[in-house]
Design an enzyme around this catalytic site. Structure first.
Site, PDB file in Angstrom:
ATOM      1  N   TYR A 143       0.829  -1.213   0.000  1.00  0.00           N
ATOM      2  CA  TYR A 143       0.000   0.000   0.000  1.00  0.00           C
ATOM      3  C   TYR A 143       0.860   1.259   0.000  1.00  0.00           C
ATOM      4  O   TYR A 143       0.687   2.142  -0.829  1.00  0.00           O
ATOM      5  CB  TYR A 143      -0.915  -0.051   1.223  1.00  0.00           C
ATOM      6  CG  TYR A 143      -1.884   1.107   1.346  1.00  0.00           C
ATOM      7  CD1 TYR A 143      -2.947   1.254   0.456  1.00  0.00           C
ATOM      8  CD2 TYR A 143      -1.762   2.034   2.372  1.00  0.00           C
ATOM      9  CE1 TYR A 143      -3.859   2.306   0.584  1.00  0.00           C
ATOM     10  CE2 TYR A 143      -2.667   3.081   2.519  1.00  0.00           C
ATOM     11  CZ  TYR A 143      -3.710   3.211   1.625  1.00  0.00           C
ATOM     12  OH  TYR A 143      -4.608   4.251   1.769  1.00  0.00           O
ATOM     13  N   GLU A 145       4.168   1.650  -0.690  1.00  0.00           N
ATOM     14  CA  GLU A 145       5.002   1.803  -1.878  1.00  0.00           C
ATOM     15  C   GLU A 145       4.108   1.990  -3.102  1.00  0.00           C
ATOM     16  O   GLU A 145       4.472   2.684  -4.048  1.00  0.00           O
ATOM     17  CB  GLU A 145       5.931   0.601  -2.061  1.00  0.00           C
ATOM     18  CG  GLU A 145       6.934   0.415  -0.930  1.00  0.00           C
ATOM     19  CD  GLU A 145       8.072   1.442  -0.927  1.00  0.00           C
ATOM     20  OE1 GLU A 145       7.956   2.489  -1.584  1.00  0.00           O
ATOM     21  OE2 GLU A 145       9.085   1.181  -0.251  1.00  0.00           O
ATOM     22  N   ASN A 188     -14.240  -0.172  13.523  1.00  0.00           N
ATOM     23  CA  ASN A 188     -14.147  -1.422  14.283  1.00  0.00           C
ATOM     24  C   ASN A 188     -14.638  -1.248  15.716  1.00  0.00           C
ATOM     25  O   ASN A 188     -15.454  -2.018  16.214  1.00  0.00           O
ATOM     26  CB  ASN A 188     -12.669  -1.832  14.342  1.00  0.00           C
ATOM     27  CG  ASN A 188     -12.448  -3.214  13.799  1.00  0.00           C
ATOM     28  OD1 ASN A 188     -13.297  -3.745  13.092  1.00  0.00           O
ATOM     29  ND2 ASN A 188     -11.323  -3.802  14.122  1.00  0.00           N
ATOM     30  N   PHE A 189     -14.104  -0.222  16.389  1.00  0.00           N
ATOM     31  CA  PHE A 189     -14.468  -0.028  17.795  1.00  0.00           C
ATOM     32  C   PHE A 189     -15.961   0.288  17.941  1.00  0.00           C
ATOM     33  O   PHE A 189     -16.629  -0.242  18.829  1.00  0.00           O
ATOM     34  CB  PHE A 189     -13.630   1.097  18.422  1.00  0.00           C
ATOM     35  CG  PHE A 189     -12.195   0.708  18.744  1.00  0.00           C
ATOM     36  CD1 PHE A 189     -11.737  -0.588  18.556  1.00  0.00           C
ATOM     37  CD2 PHE A 189     -11.301   1.654  19.254  1.00  0.00           C
ATOM     38  CE1 PHE A 189     -10.418  -0.946  18.856  1.00  0.00           C
ATOM     39  CE2 PHE A 189      -9.986   1.308  19.557  1.00  0.00           C
ATOM     40  CZ  PHE A 189      -9.539   0.007  19.360  1.00  0.00           C
TER      41      PHE A 189
HETATM   42  P1  NAD Z   1     -13.132   2.390   0.900  1.00  0.00           P
HETATM   43  O1  NAD Z   1     -12.637   0.993   0.977  1.00  0.00           O
HETATM   44  O2  NAD Z   1     -14.415   2.724   1.558  1.00  0.00           O
HETATM   45  O3  NAD Z   1     -13.233   2.879  -0.622  1.00  0.00           O
HETATM   46  C1  NAD Z   1     -12.424   2.380  -1.648  1.00  0.00           C
HETATM   47  C2  NAD Z   1     -13.317   2.102  -2.861  1.00  0.00           C
HETATM   48  O4  NAD Z   1     -12.510   1.667  -3.960  1.00  0.00           O
HETATM   49  C3  NAD Z   1     -14.340   0.991  -2.583  1.00  0.00           C
HETATM   50  O5  NAD Z   1     -15.615   1.411  -2.985  1.00  0.00           O
HETATM   51  C4  NAD Z   1     -13.837  -0.171  -3.426  1.00  0.00           C
HETATM   52  O6  NAD Z   1     -14.880  -1.038  -3.833  1.00  0.00           O
HETATM   53  C5  NAD Z   1     -13.164   0.567  -4.576  1.00  0.00           C
HETATM   54  N1  NAD Z   1     -12.155  -0.247  -5.256  1.00  0.00           N
HETATM   55  C6  NAD Z   1     -11.123  -0.940  -4.696  1.00  0.00           C
HETATM   56  N2  NAD Z   1     -10.409  -1.561  -5.658  1.00  0.00           N
HETATM   57  C7  NAD Z   1     -10.992  -1.247  -6.840  1.00  0.00           C
HETATM   58  C8  NAD Z   1     -10.713  -1.594  -8.188  1.00  0.00           C
HETATM   59  N3  NAD Z   1      -9.701  -2.410  -8.512  1.00  0.00           N
HETATM   60  N4  NAD Z   1     -11.512  -1.086  -9.163  1.00  0.00           N
HETATM   61  C9  NAD Z   1     -12.549  -0.280  -8.858  1.00  0.00           C
HETATM   62  N5  NAD Z   1     -12.871   0.064  -7.599  1.00  0.00           N
HETATM   63  C10 NAD Z   1     -12.094  -0.407  -6.603  1.00  0.00           C
HETATM   64  O7  NAD Z   1     -11.956   3.302   1.488  1.00  0.00           O
HETATM   65  P2  NAD Z   1     -11.844   4.889   1.658  1.00  0.00           P
HETATM   66  O8  NAD Z   1     -11.433   5.147   3.041  1.00  0.00           O
HETATM   67  O9  NAD Z   1     -13.055   5.571   1.120  1.00  0.00           O
HETATM   68  O10 NAD Z   1     -10.585   5.204   0.734  1.00  0.00           O
HETATM   69  C11 NAD Z   1     -10.724   5.857  -0.528  1.00  0.00           C
HETATM   70  C12 NAD Z   1      -9.352   6.312  -1.006  1.00  0.00           C
HETATM   71  O11 NAD Z   1      -8.788   7.234  -0.074  1.00  0.00           O
HETATM   72  C13 NAD Z   1      -8.335   5.166  -1.172  1.00  0.00           C
HETATM   73  O12 NAD Z   1      -7.570   5.427  -2.334  1.00  0.00           O
HETATM   74  C14 NAD Z   1      -7.456   5.309   0.051  1.00  0.00           C
HETATM   75  O13 NAD Z   1      -6.144   4.860  -0.210  1.00  0.00           O
HETATM   76  C15 NAD Z   1      -7.491   6.816   0.311  1.00  0.00           C
HETATM   77  N6  NAD Z   1      -7.229   7.154   1.723  1.00  0.00           N
HETATM   78  C16 NAD Z   1      -8.180   6.972   2.684  1.00  0.00           C
HETATM   79  C17 NAD Z   1      -7.886   7.317   4.003  1.00  0.00           C
HETATM   80  C18 NAD Z   1      -8.890   7.192   5.109  1.00  0.00           C
HETATM   81  O14 NAD Z   1      -8.540   7.470   6.279  1.00  0.00           O
HETATM   82  N7  NAD Z   1     -10.144   6.841   4.891  1.00  0.00           N
HETATM   83  C19 NAD Z   1      -6.614   7.795   4.342  1.00  0.00           C
HETATM   84  C20 NAD Z   1      -5.666   7.916   3.326  1.00  0.00           C
HETATM   85  C21 NAD Z   1      -5.993   7.619   2.014  1.00  0.00           C
HETATM   86  N1  UDP Z   2      -6.170  -0.746  15.720  1.00  0.00           N
HETATM   87  C1  UDP Z   2      -6.442  -1.425  16.908  1.00  0.00           C
HETATM   88  N2  UDP Z   2      -7.586  -2.176  16.963  1.00  0.00           N
HETATM   89  C2  UDP Z   2      -8.453  -2.285  15.910  1.00  0.00           C
HETATM   90  C3  UDP Z   2      -8.153  -1.589  14.715  1.00  0.00           C
HETATM   91  C4  UDP Z   2      -6.988  -0.843  14.671  1.00  0.00           C
HETATM   92  O1  UDP Z   2      -5.694  -1.347  17.868  1.00  0.00           O
HETATM   93  O2  UDP Z   2      -9.478  -2.974  16.047  1.00  0.00           O
HETATM   94  C5  UDP Z   2      -4.953   0.108  15.664  1.00  0.00           C
HETATM   95  C6  UDP Z   2      -4.000  -0.224  14.521  1.00  0.00           C
HETATM   96  O3  UDP Z   2      -3.085  -1.258  14.907  1.00  0.00           O
HETATM   97  C7  UDP Z   2      -3.317   1.108  14.315  1.00  0.00           C
HETATM   98  C8  UDP Z   2      -4.404   2.142  14.647  1.00  0.00           C
HETATM   99  O4  UDP Z   2      -5.378   1.432  15.425  1.00  0.00           O
HETATM  100  O5  UDP Z   2      -2.257   1.253  15.245  1.00  0.00           O
HETATM  101  C9  UDP Z   2      -5.075   2.725  13.425  1.00  0.00           C
HETATM  102  O6  UDP Z   2      -5.478   1.659  12.599  1.00  0.00           O
HETATM  103  P1  UDP Z   2      -6.278   1.891  11.257  1.00  0.00           P
HETATM  104  O7  UDP Z   2      -6.339   0.555  10.555  1.00  0.00           O
HETATM  105  O8  UDP Z   2      -7.561   2.590  11.521  1.00  0.00           O
HETATM  106  O9  UDP Z   2      -5.399   2.935  10.435  1.00  0.00           O
HETATM  107  P2  UDP Z   2      -3.880   2.911   9.935  1.00  0.00           P
HETATM  108  O10 UDP Z   2      -3.083   1.950  10.724  1.00  0.00           O
HETATM  109  O11 UDP Z   2      -3.945   2.543   8.495  1.00  0.00           O
HETATM  110  O12 UDP Z   2      -3.439   4.305  10.165  1.00  0.00           O
END
Ligand code: NAD
Ligand code: UDP
Length: 308
Positions: A143, A145, A188-189
């Site tokens: 993810y 990289e 999750n929580f």
């Molecule tokens: P999410 O899993 O809810 O949304 C991702 C969407 O992409 C889903 O609807 C999934 O079905 C679709 N998808 C996955 N692979 C696909 C493919 N091969 N073809 C077409 N559709 C595909 O997650 P999200 O939190 O809404 O994340 C959206 C974007 O934002 C992602 O690119 C993620 O890397 C980025 N992002 C999110 C966060 C966050 O905290 N939520 C933080 C950093 C970056």
């Molecule tokens: N985490 C946890 N319990 C859970 C889900 C996540 O302790 O049920 C921790 C996880 O190990 C990380 C932090 O919460 O340290 C944030 O995790 P999340 O998957 O939301 O985001 P990311 O790690 O991608 O920033």
């Protein structure tokens, strides 16, 4: 203006679709529904300005569009680690295919990048000129990289083809429409607390994240799409940095004070501390988040209570 939103049936993507339709713009949503849900876009299926295409971004597609919001990618650690080779493929090929559409249409592409590109950072807060501290072969590398090469591809399209791009480095964002089982800490929580299941903390819970509410992030993304700024920019909430144990305790207090909390081993390369430096976003986009964790969690809990 025709907007293409990839990942539009997911958490963040569905809020982009919603705001675009509210602004009376045309929206094509591409999603393969791997983690996204039709429920997230169900309200707009009969809207004449909205079109849904069930499509995998690793496959080519020809479309006429003016703007691309490229959000399709597995985003939660449990999803992107399940099939890491596929994750790398989706992020690289997906970004390449979308950049080709942008190049052919002279469209603008906004990439959803991530704070994960900083790895397990050695400087706090993280600003955009920090190059990161990243393990190239760890379990989170597909993810991290992947998103690093996606940024690099975007920038090369800008350098070579003059493609108009923006790169949002998004820090942990939460809110309604997160999938309850997607494994991220807040969804999750909350879902476990509502079901009266014990919360499981990875490690001792002292690791931190800075939590941004979805409405704040969406406001920042729309400002970024309007701007001419080409280089990566952090979008996140620097004021809401909390340890995971603290988050567990707030959610426990709000939903079910008698809940049990247990600990398990910290997963590989789990970052210890994360906090965005958003000076650039303040200066260049006149943006900063406004919603604190208390208000954001209340809204999210209320959504989960109604939808679980
Ligand atoms: P999410 O899993 O809810 O949304 C991702 C969407 O992409 C889903 O609807 C999934 O079905 C679709 N998808 C996955 N692979 C696909 C493919 N091969 N073809 C077409 N559709 C595909 O997650 P999200 O939190 O809404 O994340 C959206 C974007 O934002 C992602 O690119 C993620 O890397 C980025 N992002 C999110 C966060 C966050 O905290 N939520 C933080 C950093 C970056
Ligand atoms: N985490 C946890 N319990 C859970 C889900 C996540 O302790 O049920 C921790 C996880 O190990 C990380 C932090 O919460 O340290 C944030 O995790 P999340 O998957 O939301 O985001 P990311 O790690 O991608 O920033």
């Amino acid at each position: 203006m025709i907007n293409l939103v990839t990942g539009g049936a997911g958490f963040i993507g569905s809020f982009i679709v919603e705001r675009l339709l509210r602004n009376k713009e045309k929206v094509i949503c591409i999603d393969n529904l791997s983690t996204g849900k039709t429920d997230n876009i169900g309200n707009w299926i009969n809207n004449p300005k909205f079109q849904f295409i069930n499509h995998d971004v690793t496959k080519k597609i020809n479309l006429k569009v003016d703007r691309i919001w490229h959000f399709a990618s597995p985003a939660s650690p449990i999803h992107y680690q399940k099939d890491p080779i596929m994750t790398s493929k989706i992020i690289f090929l997906g970004t390449y295919n979308l950049l080709e559409i942008a190049r052919k249409n002279k469209a603008k592409l906004l990439l959803a990048s991530t704070s994960e590109i900083y790895g397990d950072p050695e400087v706090h807060p993280q600003n955009e000129s920090y190059w990161g501290y990243v393990n190239a072969i760890g379990k989170r590398s597909c993810y991290r990289e992947g998103k690093r090469i996606a940024e690099s591809l975007c920038y090369d399209y800008f350098r070579i083809h003059k493609t108009n791009i923006s790169i949002a480095r998004i820090f942990n964002t939460y809110g309604p429409r997160m999938a309850p089982e997607d494994g991220r800490v807040i969804s999750n929580f909350i879902s476990k607390a509502i079901r009266n299941e014990e919360l499981v903390i990875n490690g001792d819970g002292s690791q931190t994240r800075s939590f941004c509410y979805i409405d704040d992030l969406i406001a920042g993304l729309f400002k970024l799409m309007e701007s001419d700024y080409i280089k990566p920019i952090n979008l996140g909430n620097p004021n809401e940095e909390y340890s995971i144990i603290h988050i567990a305790n707030i959610i426990k207090r709000k939903i079910n004070p008698s809940l049990k909390i247990k600990n398990q081993k910290l997963s590989e390369d789990d970052p210890i501390r994360r906090n965005p430096d958003i000076k650039k976003a303040r200066l260049l986009l006149d943006w900063e988040p406004k919603i604190n964790i208390d208000t954001g969690l209340e809204k999210t809990i209320s959504y989960f209570k109604n939808n679980l």
